[in-house]
Design an enzyme around this catalytic site. Structure first.
Site, PDB file in Angstrom:
ATOM      1  N   CYS A  34     -13.113  -6.252   4.712  1.00 16.66           N
ATOM      2  CA  CYS A  34     -14.538  -6.514   4.744  1.00 16.66           C
ATOM      3  C   CYS A  34     -15.339  -5.250   4.476  1.00 16.66           C
ATOM      4  O   CYS A  34     -14.804  -4.193   4.174  1.00 16.66           O
ATOM      5  CB  CYS A  34     -14.926  -7.077   6.114  1.00 16.66           C
ATOM      6  SG  CYS A  34     -13.834  -8.382   6.711  1.00 16.66           S
ATOM      7  N   ILE A  76       0.386  -1.793 -14.861  1.00 12.99           N
ATOM      8  CA  ILE A  76      -0.475  -1.394 -15.975  1.00 12.99           C
ATOM      9  C   ILE A  76       0.363  -0.594 -16.962  1.00 12.99           C
ATOM     10  O   ILE A  76       1.179   0.249 -16.571  1.00 12.99           O
ATOM     11  CB  ILE A  76      -1.643  -0.523 -15.472  1.00 12.99           C
ATOM     12  CG1 ILE A  76      -2.590  -1.366 -14.623  1.00 12.99           C
ATOM     13  CG2 ILE A  76      -2.403   0.105 -16.617  1.00 12.99           C
ATOM     14  CD1 ILE A  76      -3.304  -2.455 -15.363  1.00 12.99           C
TER      15      ILE A  76
END
EC number: 6.3.5.4
Length: 655
Positions: A2, A299
C-alpha cells in the site's frame, strides 16, 4: 502492499484538512489502486482534558491478504489506537495466536489488525516482534503520540517532515509535496551525495527539511518532540564459527522457511527470473513448494553481453516454469520522464529501466512476485569483493603495496571499456594508498572526490556545507570492525547500497505498477545468520556463494553456479554512442539545461571521452541525465488549490 500518508499537529493553523489529506493519499494511488481510506480528527482543547493533537491518516490499498476485511485506517475495539500500514507481516498468524491467548479480539483476518493489538501490548517495541517488510504509522490517542516504524532492511520507504507544530509523513516524497506551501529547497549536500553513490542516502532527502526514516528504526512524536531510535542493529563485529554441516543445514532451513512464508497470498503470485544464482534458486524453491508451475518473468536486450534472457529461459525450462520474456530496445528510455516522476529524488541506477519493464510485464499476469535480492550481499556475490580481499592482502605487505600504488602503472595503455582488465588494474592500483574503507568507496563511487571537484563550478562549491559524503559509508564500515575485508565490504553494502539503491529501485518500480515484491533472502533471521558466518563459507577459490552451492547445488544446472555474474545492467555504453547520443547532448549541453551548478566543459569532456571510446563514462552520464530530468520534473511551482474529498471518511470518535 500500500501507500500511507498523514500528519499530526498541535497548532490549528497547521491542520491538514480533508481535501489536503485526500490529495496526499491520492498521490500514492499507484501503490494501492484497490481502495482508499481516510481518518481525520482536528486539534481540540476540552477541559479538564489535556489538549488533543490533530491527526490525519490516509491509506491506499493493494489487496493481497483478507481482500474483504483489510480496509485501513484500522482501529482497536475502542478506537483509541489507529494504524495505517504498507507491507506484509509474514509471522502475523503466530502473533495472532499469541494475542488471542492474552485476550485480544480480532474482527478481520488481516495482518494489519495484528499490529494494532501488538502495539497495545508492547508499545513502540512492537516492531522488533514483526517479521516482514513494512512502513507503519500508529496513532495512540490515550498517550497523544504518533509512532512511525520501518522494516529492518528498508524494503518499504517512509519519509517525513518535522516542523514547528506539525509532523508530516508518507510513503513517498510526492505525497508530502501535496501540502500547500510545502517547500522544495534543494539540499546541495544531497546533490554531492547523489553524485557519489547514485542515490541520496538516508536519513537525508534531496529537499532540506525532509527526512527518510532509516531502516530498522522507529520514531515517536509526542508534545511536538520527535525521537528516532533503532530497534534492530545486529552486531557485525561478531563472527560465529560453526561446523560446515551445521551451516549447510541451517541455511537450508532458513531459506526454505523464508520462501514458504512468502508464498502466502490471496492473489496470483510469480517470480522475477534473471538466470543468475539468486533468482534461479528462489524459483527452484518456489517450484518445490508451490505444487503448480510458477510463473516467471525476465527482461532481454538485443546486445548479447547485457542479455541474460537465454540463461533465464534455460533455467525456466530446467525447472518447468511458465515463463515470459520481454525484449527491451533503446526506445525503452521513453520511460525516463516517468522514472523521474516516480522516484521523487535523483536516482542514478540505470537498472531501474529493466526493473520498471519487468515489473510492468509481471503485473500483467500476477499481483505478487518473489525476487532474489539480497543474495549477493549476504553470500559475497559481487566481483568487487574479490578486489576487497586482494586489497587486504596488499595491506599486510606494505612494501609490495607501495610498489603497486606507484604512479608508473598509470602509464600503461588500456581500452576505454570500464571492465577492461588493464583499466580495472590501474584503478585498483591507484587506490592502494587509501585505507580499506576509503578504497572501497573510491571503487563504488560514480563520481569520486576528484571527479566531483572537476565537475562543480565555484558557485556550487560555495554553497556546499562542510560535510563529507563519505561519512555515510564510513559509519557503516566502522560497524564491521575486526572482520575480514570481504565481510566488511558485504556487510557495509547490506546497510547502505541494499536499502538505499536496490530496495528503493525495486519498491518504486514495482509499486508504480501495483506489484508487490517479496525477497526471501532478506528474511531477518537469515540475514542475522549469514552476517555472522566466517568468510570461508561464503567465498572460496575467488568465487562467492559457496554455502548456497553446497546447500542447494542439486537444484540448478551447474552452468548457473559456474557462469560469471552479469548484473542487471543496461547497454548504456553502446546506446550513448549511438541511438541515445542526441538525447544526451540535447539534455545536458543545450541552453535549457537546468543543472547550472556544473562546469559545462567538464560535462562536454565526459561525453566526448565516452563517444570517442577513450573511457566508459556511461554511469556518470546517466547520473547527470537523471539529475537533469528530475530537476525538470520537480523544480516547478508549488501545489495549487485542492479539490474537495471524494472518498468516504472515517469519523473520529468524540471525547
Amino acid at each position: 502492499m500500500c501507500g500511507i500518508a498523514g500528519a499530526i499537529w498541535t497548532k490549528p493553523e497547521r491542520a491538514i484538512e480533508l481535501p489536503v489529506l485526500e490529495r496526499m493519499t491520492s498521490a500514492l494511488k499507484h501503490r494501492g489502486p484497490d481502495d482508499q481510506g481516510l481518518y481525520q480528527n482536528g486539534y481540540r482543547v476540552r477541559p479538564p482534558y489535556d489538549a488533543q493533537p490533530g491527526i490525519a491518516l490516509g491509506h491506499r490499498r493493494l489487496s493481497i491478504i483478507d481482500l474483504a476485511g483489510g480496509h485501513q485506517p484500522l482501529a482497536n475495539e475502542d478506537e483509541t489506537v489507529w494504524v495505517v500500514f504498507n507491507g506484509e507481516i509474514y509471522n502475523f498468524v503466530d502473533l495472532r495466536r499469541r494475542l488471542e491467548g492474552s485476550g485480544h479480539k480480532f474482527r478481520t483476518d488481516s495482518d494489519t489488525e495484528t499490529i494494532v493489538h501488538l502495539y497495545e501490548d508492547e508499545g513502540p517495541e512492537c516492531f522488533a516482534h514483526l517479521a516482514g517488510m513494512f512502513s507503519i504509522a500508529i496513532w495512540d490517542s490515550n498517550r497523544r503520540r504518533l509512532v512511525l516504524g520501518r522494516d529492518r532492511l528498508g524494503k518499504k520507504p517512509l519519509v517525513y517532515r518535522h516542523e514547528a507544530g506539525r509532523l508530516l509523513f508518507a510513503s513517498e516524497l510526492k505525497s508530502l509535496l501535496q501540502v500547500p506551501g510545502a517547500p522544495r529547497d534543494i539540499d546541495f549536500s544531497a546533490i554531492d551525495e547523489y553524485l557519489t553513490y547514485q542515490y541520496v542516502p538516508h536519513p537525508n532527502t534531496i529537499f532540506r527539511g525532509y527526512k527518510k526514516l532509516p531502516p530498522g528504526h522507529f520514531a515517536v512524536w509526542q508534545d511536538d518532540e520527535l525521537q528516532v531510535r533503532p530497534y534492530w542493529q545486529p552486531d557485525f563485529t561478531a563472527e560465529h564459527p560453526c561446523a560446515e554441516i551445521e551451516a549447510v543445514e541451517r541455511v537450508r532451513e532458513l531459506l526454505n522457511s523464508a520462501v514458504k512464508t512468502r508464498l502466502r497470498s490471496d492473489v496470483p503470485l510469480g517470480a522475477f527470473l534473471s538466470g543468475g544464482i539468486d533468482s534461479s534458486l528462489i524459483v527452484a524453491l518456489m517450484q518445490q513448494q508451490a505444487g503448480e508451475r510458477v510463473k516467471t518473468f525476465t527482461i532481454g536486450f538485443p546486445i548479447k553481453e547485457y542479455d541474460e534472457s537465454p540463461y533465464a529461459e534455460r533455467v525456466a525450462k530446467h525447472l518447468g516454469t511458465d515463463h515470459q520474456t520481454l525484449r527491451v530496445d533503446p526506445d525503452a528510455v521513453r520511460v525516463l520522464p516517468q522514472l523521474a516522476y516516480h522516484y521523487d529524488e535523483p536516482f542514478g541506477d540505470s537498472s531501474a529501466v529493466p526493473t520498471w519493464y519487468v515489473s510492468q510485464l509481471t503485473r500483467e499476469h500476477v499481483t505478487v512476485a518473489l525476487s532474489g535480492d539480497g543474495g549477493d550481499e549476504l553470500f559475497a556475490g559481487y566481483p568487487r569483493y574479490r578486489a576487497a580481499a586482494l586489497g587486504g592482502w596488499f595491506d599486510r605487505v606494505p612494501m609490495i603495496r607501495s610498489l603497486f600504488a606507484a604512479n608508473l602503472w598509470q602509464s600503461l595503455p588500456s581500452s576505454g571499456r570500464q571492465k577492461s582488465r588493464v583499466r580495472q588494474f590501474k584503478r585498483f592500483a591507484s587506490s592502494l594508498s587509501l585505507t580499506p574503507e576509503r578504497r572501497y568507496l573510491d571503487w563504488i563511487s560514480i563520481f569520486n572526490e576528484a571527479r566531483r571537484g572537476e565537475l562543480y563550478n565555484e558557485d556550487f562549491l560555495a554553497q556546499l556545507p562542510n560535510s563529507d559524503p563519505a561519512g555515510f559509508l564510513l559509519a557503516a564500515w566502522k560497524r564491521t570492525k575486526g572482520r575480514d575485508p570481504i565481510s566488511a565490504a558485504s556487510l557495509t553494502d547490506l546497510v547502505t547500497y541494499l536499502p538505499c539503491d536496490l530496495m528503493t529501485k525495486v519498491d518504486i518500480a514495482s509499486m508504480a505498477h501495483g506489484l508487490e515484491i517479496r525477497a526471501p533472502f532478506l528474511d531477518h533471521r537469515l540475514v542475522e545468520f549469514a552476517a555472522g558466518l566466517p568468510v570461508k563459507f561464503k567465498h572460496r577459490n575467488r568465487r562467492g556463494k559457496w554455502l548456497l552451492k553446497r546447500a542447494f547445488g542439486e537444484l540448478l544446472p551447474n552452468e548457473v553456479w559456474q557462469r560469471p555474474k552479469m548484473g542487471f545492467g543496461v547497454p548504456l555504453d553502446h546506446w550513448f554512442r549511438n541511438e541515445l547520443r542526441p538525447l544526451v547532448r540535447e539534455t545536458l549541453l543545450d541552453g535549457q539545461c537546468t543543472t547550472q551548478w556544473f562546469r559545462r566543459e567538464a560535462i562536454s569532456e565526459l561525453i566526448e571521452d565516452h563517444e570517442q571510446r577513450r573511457f566508459d563514462h556511461s554511469a556518470r552520464i546517466w547520473s547527470l541525465l537523471m539529475l537533469e530530468l528530475w530537476l525538470r520534473e520537480w523544480g516547478g511551482p508549488q501545489i495549487p488549490n485542492l479539490p474537495a474529498p471524494t472518498t468516504s471518511v472515517t469519523e473520529a470518535p468524540s471525547l
